[in-house]
Design a protein around this motif. Sequence first.
Motif, PDB file in Angstrom:
ATOM      1  N   THR A 106       0.811  -1.224   0.000  1.00 29.16           N
ATOM      2  CA  THR A 106       0.000   0.000   0.000  1.00 29.16           C
ATOM      3  C   THR A 106       0.840   1.268   0.000  1.00 29.16           C
ATOM      4  O   THR A 106       0.295   2.360  -0.172  1.00 29.16           O
ATOM      5  CB  THR A 106      -0.910   0.052   1.242  1.00 29.16           C
ATOM      6  OG1 THR A 106      -0.089   0.150   2.418  1.00 29.16           O
ATOM      7  CG2 THR A 106      -1.802  -1.180   1.327  1.00 29.16           C
ATOM      8  N   GLY A 107       2.147   1.134   0.212  1.00 30.72           N
ATOM      9  CA  GLY A 107       2.993   2.320   0.328  1.00 30.72           C
ATOM     10  C   GLY A 107       3.150   2.792   1.765  1.00 30.72           C
ATOM     11  O   GLY A 107       3.847   3.779   2.031  1.00 30.72           O
ATOM     12  N   TYR A 108       2.504   2.117   2.703  1.00 19.71           N
ATOM     13  CA  TYR A 108       2.611   2.473   4.123  1.00 19.71           C
ATOM     14  C   TYR A 108       3.931   1.950   4.658  1.00 19.71           C
ATOM     15  O   TYR A 108       4.140   0.747   4.771  1.00 19.71           O
ATOM     16  CB  TYR A 108       1.446   1.852   4.891  1.00 19.71           C
ATOM     17  CG  TYR A 108       1.458   2.082   6.390  1.00 19.71           C
ATOM     18  CD1 TYR A 108       1.323   3.364   6.919  1.00 19.71           C
ATOM     19  CD2 TYR A 108       1.576   1.014   7.268  1.00 19.71           C
ATOM     20  CE1 TYR A 108       1.306   3.563   8.288  1.00 19.71           C
ATOM     21  CE2 TYR A 108       1.557   1.205   8.636  1.00 19.71           C
ATOM     22  CZ  TYR A 108       1.419   2.486   9.146  1.00 19.71           C
ATOM     23  OH  TYR A 108       1.417   2.683  10.513  1.00 19.71           O
ATOM     24  N   LYS A 109       4.855   2.838   4.950  1.00 17.46           N
ATOM     25  CA  LYS A 109       6.178   2.440   5.416  1.00 17.46           C
ATOM     26  C   LYS A 109       6.823   3.620   6.132  1.00 17.46           C
ATOM     27  O   LYS A 109       6.201   4.661   6.323  1.00 17.46           O
ATOM     28  CB  LYS A 109       7.046   1.986   4.238  1.00 17.46           C
ATOM     29  CG  LYS A 109       7.195   3.022   3.132  1.00 17.46           C
ATOM     30  CD  LYS A 109       7.975   2.446   1.957  1.00 17.46           C
ATOM     31  CE  LYS A 109       8.076   3.451   0.810  1.00 17.46           C
ATOM     32  NZ  LYS A 109       8.820   2.884  -0.342  1.00 17.46           N
ATOM     33  N   GLY A 110       8.078   3.442   6.517  1.00 18.97           N
ATOM     34  CA  GLY A 110       8.776   4.524   7.198  1.00 18.97           C
ATOM     35  C   GLY A 110       8.589   4.483   8.706  1.00 18.97           C
ATOM     36  O   GLY A 110       8.218   3.451   9.279  1.00 18.97           O
ATOM     37  N   PRO A 111       8.831   5.611   9.393  1.00 22.41           N
ATOM     38  CA  PRO A 111       8.813   5.654  10.862  1.00 22.41           C
ATOM     39  C   PRO A 111       7.508   5.166  11.484  1.00 22.41           C
ATOM     40  O   PRO A 111       7.521   4.491  12.513  1.00 22.41           O
ATOM     41  CB  PRO A 111       9.054   7.137  11.172  1.00 22.41           C
ATOM     42  CG  PRO A 111       9.780   7.660   9.977  1.00 22.41           C
ATOM     43  CD  PRO A 111       9.231   6.902   8.808  1.00 22.41           C
ATOM     44  N   ASP A 112       6.363   5.510  10.878  1.00 20.71           N
ATOM     45  CA  ASP A 112       5.081   5.105  11.460  1.00 20.71           C
ATOM     46  C   ASP A 112       4.934   3.588  11.464  1.00 20.71           C
ATOM     47  O   ASP A 112       4.480   2.991  12.451  1.00 20.71           O
ATOM     48  CB  ASP A 112       3.923   5.751  10.690  1.00 20.71           C
ATOM     49  CG  ASP A 112       3.835   7.251  10.919  1.00 20.71           C
ATOM     50  OD1 ASP A 112       4.301   7.711  11.970  1.00 20.71           O
ATOM     51  OD2 ASP A 112       3.322   7.961  10.039  1.00 20.71           O
ATOM     52  N   ALA A 113       5.281   2.953  10.347  1.00 18.12           N
ATOM     53  CA  ALA A 113       5.173   1.496  10.269  1.00 18.12           C
ATOM     54  C   ALA A 113       6.195   0.832  11.189  1.00 18.12           C
ATOM     55  O   ALA A 113       5.888  -0.149  11.878  1.00 18.12           O
ATOM     56  CB  ALA A 113       5.372   1.036   8.824  1.00 18.12           C
ATOM     57  N   TRP A 114       7.412   1.363  11.216  1.00 20.04           N
ATOM     58  CA  TRP A 114       8.450   0.792  12.077  1.00 20.04           C
ATOM     59  C   TRP A 114       8.088   0.920  13.547  1.00 20.04           C
ATOM     60  O   TRP A 114       8.425   0.061  14.358  1.00 20.04           O
ATOM     61  CB  TRP A 114       9.799   1.478  11.821  1.00 20.04           C
ATOM     62  CG  TRP A 114      10.645   0.717  10.852  1.00 20.04           C
ATOM     63  CD1 TRP A 114      10.921   1.029   9.557  1.00 20.04           C
ATOM     64  CD2 TRP A 114      11.323  -0.516  11.102  1.00 20.04           C
ATOM     65  NE1 TRP A 114      11.718   0.075   8.986  1.00 20.04           N
ATOM     66  CE2 TRP A 114      11.987  -0.881   9.914  1.00 20.04           C
ATOM     67  CE3 TRP A 114      11.424  -1.347  12.210  1.00 20.04           C
ATOM     68  CZ2 TRP A 114      12.742  -2.039   9.811  1.00 20.04           C
ATOM     69  CZ3 TRP A 114      12.181  -2.512  12.116  1.00 20.04           C
ATOM     70  CH2 TRP A 114      12.826  -2.842  10.921  1.00 20.04           C
ATOM     71  N   LYS A 115       7.391   1.999  13.885  1.00 19.16           N
ATOM     72  CA  LYS A 115       7.017   2.198  15.285  1.00 19.16           C
ATOM     73  C   LYS A 115       6.154   1.047  15.786  1.00 19.16           C
ATOM     74  O   LYS A 115       6.316   0.574  16.918  1.00 19.16           O
ATOM     75  CB  LYS A 115       6.270   3.526  15.447  1.00 19.16           C
ATOM     76  CG  LYS A 115       5.931   3.881  16.889  1.00 19.16           C
ATOM     77  CD  LYS A 115       5.281   5.253  16.958  1.00 19.16           C
ATOM     78  CE  LYS A 115       4.996   5.656  18.404  1.00 19.16           C
ATOM     79  NZ  LYS A 115       4.389   7.009  18.489  1.00 19.16           N
ATOM     80  N   ILE A 116       5.221   0.586  14.939  1.00 22.40           N
ATOM     81  CA  ILE A 116       4.354  -0.525  15.323  1.00 22.40           C
ATOM     82  C   ILE A 116       5.178  -1.769  15.639  1.00 22.40           C
ATOM     83  O   ILE A 116       5.043  -2.386  16.708  1.00 22.40           O
ATOM     84  CB  ILE A 116       3.344  -0.841  14.198  1.00 22.40           C
ATOM     85  CG1 ILE A 116       2.444   0.367  13.912  1.00 22.40           C
ATOM     86  CG2 ILE A 116       2.506  -2.070  14.556  1.00 22.40           C
ATOM     87  CD1 ILE A 116       1.528   0.751  15.035  1.00 22.40           C
TER      88      ILE A 116
END
Length: 464
Positions: free
Chosen positions: A189-199
């Motif tokens: 979906t393109g959801y990545k980066g700090p927000d995804a890594w935080k999970i």
Amino acid sequence: MGRRWGFLIGFLIAVGLLGSGHGEQQPPETAAQRCFCQVSGYLDDCTCDVETIDKFNNYRLFPRLQKLLESDYFRYYKVNLKRPCPFWNDISQCGRRDCAVKPCHSDEVPDGIKSASYKYSEEANNLIEECEQAERLGAVDESLSEETQKAVLQWTKHDDSSDNFCEADDIQSPDAEYVDLLLNPERYTGYKGPDAWKIWNVIYEENCFKPQTIKRPLNPLASGQENTFYSWLEGLCVEKRAFYRLISGLHASINVHLSARYLLQDTWLEKKWGHNITEFQQRFDGILTEGEGPRRLKNLYFLYLIELRALSKVVPFFERPDFQLFTGNKDQDAENKMLLLEILHEIKSFPLHFDENSFFAGNKKEANKLKEDFRLHFRNISRIMDCVGCLKCRLWGKLQTQGLGTALKILFSEKLIANMPESGPSYEFHLTRQEIVSLFNAFGRISTSVKELENFRNLLQSIH
């Protein structure tokens, strides 16, 4: 001069430009070997090997399982995607269109499925005959008296929380909606980066029985401590080690799906989804991941065995004469139950099932304490899914954690252990429709991952 020549020759041997003097020069590893050469043979803490799983899944189970999951009973999943994150407030919602979830209109969901999902408890004993006639596992017969229907609603409040490994989703909430899983597939979906890594960081760093002083490999906040981490992991008891491997396997499976259904082309005319070999290598190549990628893939197989064993253990529950995959279409429901039982009997025939009796053994008091810690850690992870900023990722994250939680409930439920198989099917052990749909779809995702590994192996071999 001699020392200089010796150094140069040693250097050339090291980089592979000269033979070692002990035989022919070894060819460099291919991309396929770097991803898969360690993903073979026996799995840790198991008596099963990767090759047996591949053959069983890809040629005997996968095609029939996919057919079952396309049926109405399994394709519609009720979920509340508007629950607030219970751990932090700075959640940023993904605004990409591929992150969105399209819920069903009311008239798209079969009437039998829209009936509420209920579970019966001991309070129902006085009405058990009337209820068993109505029990279609996931439906309450509208012909029941109003008094009985109210009683059934009350029984849902007495669910045995001690058996559940997941935080119950509030599917009775006005915010809960049915989603057609076939129209909202899990993919990149393109959801990545700090927000995804935080999970994932919160899951690994705070919920996997891991001390703060031990850092997980390839954590962007602290990498390069693989030896320390795995020395610590190998020293854990089998239950805590298994917990980490289950979460790692789930993470790996999701990454396989994202690599296999990657957005390759996005124009105003069409979108094209397919296998992204580069993305797969970045996540699983032994060199690019400093040896971590193959470990993740082996953990995926471990997760497969755990869910496979749960399905084999709960077969008598689904064999009950009063159990139906109730949608309201009598003929289709009967055909789907027949297909379900064929799949379950195939699963039961698997020769190398995981032995869950190795878990929570020994001193009963200590074992019960460990089991409760295990359960609470997993429940916490299920709550973290409400913090995922991409709604489609949240949907599949919630479904797969609930599915794994249901598998753990099956493996370690005292009611199931006490009543099956010696005494026949237990009427004290129950699964709601929500649990059944998540259980089989979650296993379907793991089964798909194993099949996709075969596809990626072939693709990587073809480019060298």
